[in-house]
Design a protein around this motif. Structure first.
Motif, mmCIF file in Angstrom:
data_model
loop_
_atom_site.group_PDB
_atom_site.id
_atom_site.type_symbol
_atom_site.label_atom_id
_atom_site.label_comp_id
_atom_site.label_asym_id
_atom_site.label_seq_id
_atom_site.Cartn_x
_atom_site.Cartn_y
_atom_site.Cartn_z
ATOM 1 N N TYR A 182 -4.766 7.407 -11.969
ATOM 2 C CA TYR A 182 -3.843 6.481 -10.381
ATOM 3 C C TYR A 182 -3.484 5.129 -10.397
ATOM 4 C CZ TYR A 182 -7.507 9.836 -9.339
ATOM 5 O OH TYR A 182 -8.348 11.040 -9.153
ATOM 6 N N GLU A 183 -4.118 4.187 -10.875
ATOM 7 C CA GLU A 183 -3.469 3.725 -11.044
ATOM 8 C C GLU A 183 -2.480 2.637 -12.563
ATOM 9 O OE1 GLU A 183 -2.904 1.646 -8.659
ATOM 10 O OE2 GLU A 183 -4.107 2.280 -6.866
ATOM 11 N N GLY A 184 -3.393 3.146 -13.077
ATOM 12 C CA GLY A 184 -3.151 2.538 -14.776
ATOM 13 C C GLY A 184 -1.515 3.645 -15.542
ATOM 14 N N SER B 229 8.425 -0.408 -7.229
ATOM 15 C CA SER B 229 8.717 0.546 -7.771
ATOM 16 C C SER B 229 7.184 1.098 -8.346
ATOM 17 C CB SER B 229 9.404 -0.072 -9.012
ATOM 18 O OG SER B 229 8.048 -0.532 -9.608
ATOM 19 N N HIS B 230 6.392 0.124 -8.049
ATOM 20 C CA HIS B 230 5.056 0.739 -8.801
ATOM 21 C C HIS B 230 4.276 1.740 -7.527
ATOM 22 C CE1 HIS B 230 0.311 -0.024 -9.718
ATOM 23 N NE2 HIS B 230 -0.139 0.360 -8.772
ATOM 24 N N GLU B 231 4.177 1.188 -6.297
ATOM 25 C CA GLU B 231 4.044 2.005 -5.110
ATOM 26 C C GLU B 231 4.710 3.662 -5.178
ATOM 27 O OE1 GLU B 231 0.656 0.758 -3.635
ATOM 28 O OE2 GLU B 231 1.450 -0.791 -4.566
ATOM 29 N N PHE B 232 6.149 3.352 -5.060
ATOM 30 C CA PHE B 232 5.941 4.616 -5.123
ATOM 31 C C PHE B 232 6.184 5.718 -6.358
ATOM 32 C CE2 PHE B 232 10.732 7.601 -6.296
ATOM 33 C CZ PHE B 232 11.047 7.385 -5.124
ATOM 34 N N PHE B 233 6.150 4.875 -7.246
ATOM 35 C CA PHE B 233 5.823 6.266 -8.157
ATOM 36 C C PHE B 233 4.188 6.324 -7.868
ATOM 37 C CE2 PHE B 233 8.461 4.037 -11.700
ATOM 38 C CZ PHE B 233 8.682 5.173 -11.394
ATOM 39 N N HIS B 234 3.566 6.214 -7.208
ATOM 40 C CA HIS B 234 2.365 6.566 -6.457
ATOM 41 C C HIS B 234 2.901 7.944 -6.161
ATOM 42 C CE1 HIS B 234 -1.237 3.974 -7.351
ATOM 43 N NE2 HIS B 234 -0.490 3.164 -6.866
ATOM 44 N N ILE B 235 3.956 8.749 -5.652
ATOM 45 C CA ILE B 235 3.951 9.956 -5.181
ATOM 46 C C ILE B 235 3.374 10.401 -6.628
ATOM 47 C CG2 ILE B 235 5.741 11.389 -5.186
ATOM 48 C CD1 ILE B 235 7.944 9.273 -4.136
ATOM 49 N N LEU C 47 0.541 -1.214 0.041
ATOM 50 C CA LEU C 47 0.319 -0.273 -0.065
ATOM 51 C C LEU C 47 0.965 1.133 0.086
ATOM 52 C CD1 LEU C 47 -3.420 0.583 0.049
ATOM 53 C CD2 LEU C 47 -2.747 1.184 2.683
ATOM 54 N N GLU C 48 0.351 2.457 -0.863
ATOM 55 C CA GLU C 48 1.453 3.059 -1.035
ATOM 56 C C GLU C 48 0.678 5.093 0.018
ATOM 57 O OE1 GLU C 48 -1.471 3.055 -3.053
ATOM 58 O OE2 GLU C 48 -1.859 4.528 -3.708
ATOM 59 N N HIS C 49 1.963 5.411 0.648
ATOM 60 C CA HIS C 49 1.286 6.590 1.196
ATOM 61 C C HIS C 49 2.702 8.298 0.487
ATOM 62 C CE1 HIS C 49 0.220 2.897 3.424
ATOM 63 N NE2 HIS C 49 -0.454 3.982 4.072
ATOM 64 N N VAL D 66 -7.565 -2.292 -14.352
ATOM 65 C CA VAL D 66 -6.734 -0.977 -13.953
ATOM 66 C C VAL D 66 -5.076 -0.999 -13.998
ATOM 67 C CG1 VAL D 66 -8.825 -0.011 -12.405
ATOM 68 C CG2 VAL D 66 -6.601 -0.621 -11.421
ATOM 69 N N TYR D 67 -5.047 -2.323 -13.700
ATOM 70 C CA TYR D 67 -2.977 -2.319 -13.748
ATOM 71 C C TYR D 67 -2.979 -3.016 -15.281
ATOM 72 C CZ TYR D 67 -3.658 -2.593 -8.886
ATOM 73 O OH TYR D 67 -4.077 -2.022 -7.595
ATOM 74 N N GLN D 68 -4.113 -3.684 -15.815
ATOM 75 C CA GLN D 68 -3.981 -3.927 -17.255
ATOM 76 C C GLN D 68 -4.336 -2.697 -18.414
ATOM 77 O OE1 GLN D 68 -2.433 -6.690 -16.725
ATOM 78 N NE2 GLN D 68 -3.027 -7.514 -14.919
HETATM 79 ZN ZN LIG Z 1 -1.330 1.119 -7.231
#
Ligand SMILES: [Zn+2]
Length: 471
Positions: free
Chosen positions: A196-198, A162-168, A134-136, A258-260
């Protein structure tokens, strides 16, 4: 939370045993008021309720390390119940990856301190109810099984962190009112999960090719897999409609898409922007512009985002959204690939009689023990020739009865079937016994892959491809 106090400052005090330390991106003040009782008090202060939820804290026996990446301090805290893994073990892979991500993001990211909290679960205790992350804004929490092998753990950490970090970037820096003023009791969803997710998931792949961590072909293969798995969902549902209604029964099973397809919307938009700007601007530049216009503390109105994106880029981008994001038109991927000199090629490749790589054509009923051919999947050339249908229950193969118990025997014996020999499978189809026969022959399946067209190096398509992947 306390009703109507979401926007007030909060102070949290935690009384903890002296032998446990806090893993968090917050900096507590610590007091040991009674040195004899083996307890200390950590005090945290934050500005509003959201920040309470945005700063996870993991108390564990000290296993922590840190490193600096271009002015950002990264903390890594690991809880490994049996001590199988330590923060030091995981550090090299994470350091390499986050350095590459920082380079890719450039000035969009000014995080000073980022904490990665890894909780490895002892599967015996059933302490974790699921695995993932989970990202913060300034941290990521990751839960994975401790039983993983080191290489597997490194690989999962690479993809997950890497996915979570890009949520920055998004939703943390660019997000709508629905997210900023989140209604914890009655959540309202934004239309923009594609972003957000894509886009986040797309970045988690793009940075790896951009920074030379994977090859061009690896990147195409990843996109190709996303196209294939997105086809398991209705390709004509407008992504904005699905996103807004993702919590309803009708749409909740589409979340995985959403990830695809979400990532593929990011890819197609990226290619279109590169095309319109003669290679100069891509989706990362767009996200930089959006985070400058909005930012962590300034949410946008959900209905305004697409108009803003058009205003910040090109008028032609409006029709991209009208067709492929708010509209019902499936993305014509091959048209987008052609712009950057890529084409889809399909070829026949060898596979097994009952297994396609790791994916079996058959499955077992755990109650009855019966083996059956799976429904809703494509079969290999041999099973097609045999006339197998999804749902057929296997009774005998070449006279031998098979159930879940001896399924491995079936797989092994099929591996030694001689080319041209007679194969007979008796199946139960809707209560009727049917005998299927065919000559054994090397089973094949069609595989489509995205490949580079043969073009001169100075072709505009090759230049656009370079700008897309490497700029
Ligand atoms: Zn995500």
């Amino acid at each position: 939370y306390f009703s109507k106090l979401q926007e007030e400052p909060y102070r949290i005090e935690i009384l903890r045993p002296d032998n446990l330390i806090a893993g968090t991106s917050l900096t507590p003040t610590t007091k040991d008021e009674n040195p004899d009782d083996n307890f200390s008090t950590d005090t945290y202060t934050v500005g509003r309720y959201f920040e309470v939820t945005d700063h996870p804290i993991m108390y564990a026996k000290p296993d922590t390390t840190s490193f600096d990446v271009q002015g950002m301090k990264v903390l890594l805290d690991v809880y490994s119940p049996t001590g199988k893994f330590s923060a030091q073990d995981i550090k090299p892979g994470i350091e390499k990856m986050i350095s590459a991500q920082k380079k890719f993001l450039g000035d969009i990211n000014d995080t000073e301190k980022y904490a990665i909290l890894l909780y490895l679960s002892d599967l015996q205790k059933k302490d974790a109810r699921g695995f993932g992350a989970l990202e913060h804004h300034t941290s990521t929490t990751v839960v994975l099984p401790e039983t993983m092998q080191k290489a597997q753990l490194d690989e999962s950490m690479k993809d997950v962190v890497s996915h979570e970090f890009f949520h920055i970037v998004t939703p943390l820096s660019v997000h709508s009112n629905e997210i900023h003023y989140f209604d914890y009791n009655d959540p309202k969803m934004s239309q923009h999960l594609w972003m957000y997710e894509g886009v986040t998931e797309y970045f988690a792949n793009l940075f790896q090719i951009n920074q030379g961590l994977i090859s061009n072909q690896d990147f195409y293969d990843r996109m190709s897999e996303k196209i294939a798995s997105s086809m398991n969902f209705d390709d004509t549902v407008p992504f904005t409609v699905m996103s807004e209604n993702i919590l309803t029964d009708q749409y909740k099973d589409s979340y995985y898409n959403v990830y695809q397809k979400g990532a593929l919307i990011g890819m197609a938009l990226d290619i279109r922007l590169r095309e319109l700007s003669d290679g100069k601007i891509g989706i990362l530049d767009l996200m930089k512009k959006l985070s400058k216009k909005y930012g962590k503390d300034k949410p946008f109105n959900d209905e305004d985002l697409i108009g803003d994106i058009v205003a910040l880029t090109y008028p032609e981008i409006q029709s991209f959204f009208d067709q492929y994001v708010t509209g019902e038109t499936p993305i014509p991927y091959n048209e987008f690939f052609a712009k950057v000199g890529l084409e889809e090629k399909s070829s026949m490749i060898n596979t097994g009689y009952f297994l396609n790589g790791q994916v079996p054509y058959i499955d077992g009923d755990p109650v009855s023990g019966e083996l059956f051919f799976r429904k809703g999947i494509g079969f290999n050339t041999f099973l097609e020739k045999l006339g197998v249908e999804g749902g057929d229950i296997i009774k005998t193969v070449n006279g031998t009865e098979y159930t879940i118990k001896n399924v491995y025997g079936l797989i092994t014996s099929s591996q030694s079937w001689e080319e041209g020999s007679d194969i007979e499978i008796v199946v139960d189809r809707d209560g009727e016994e049917i005998t299927l026969t065919a000559k054994a022959s090397q089973p094949q399946v069609e595989e489509t892959s995205i490949t580079e067209m043969e073009l001169p190096a100075d072709s505009p398509k090759v230049k656009l491809r370079e700008a897309w992947l490497k700029n």
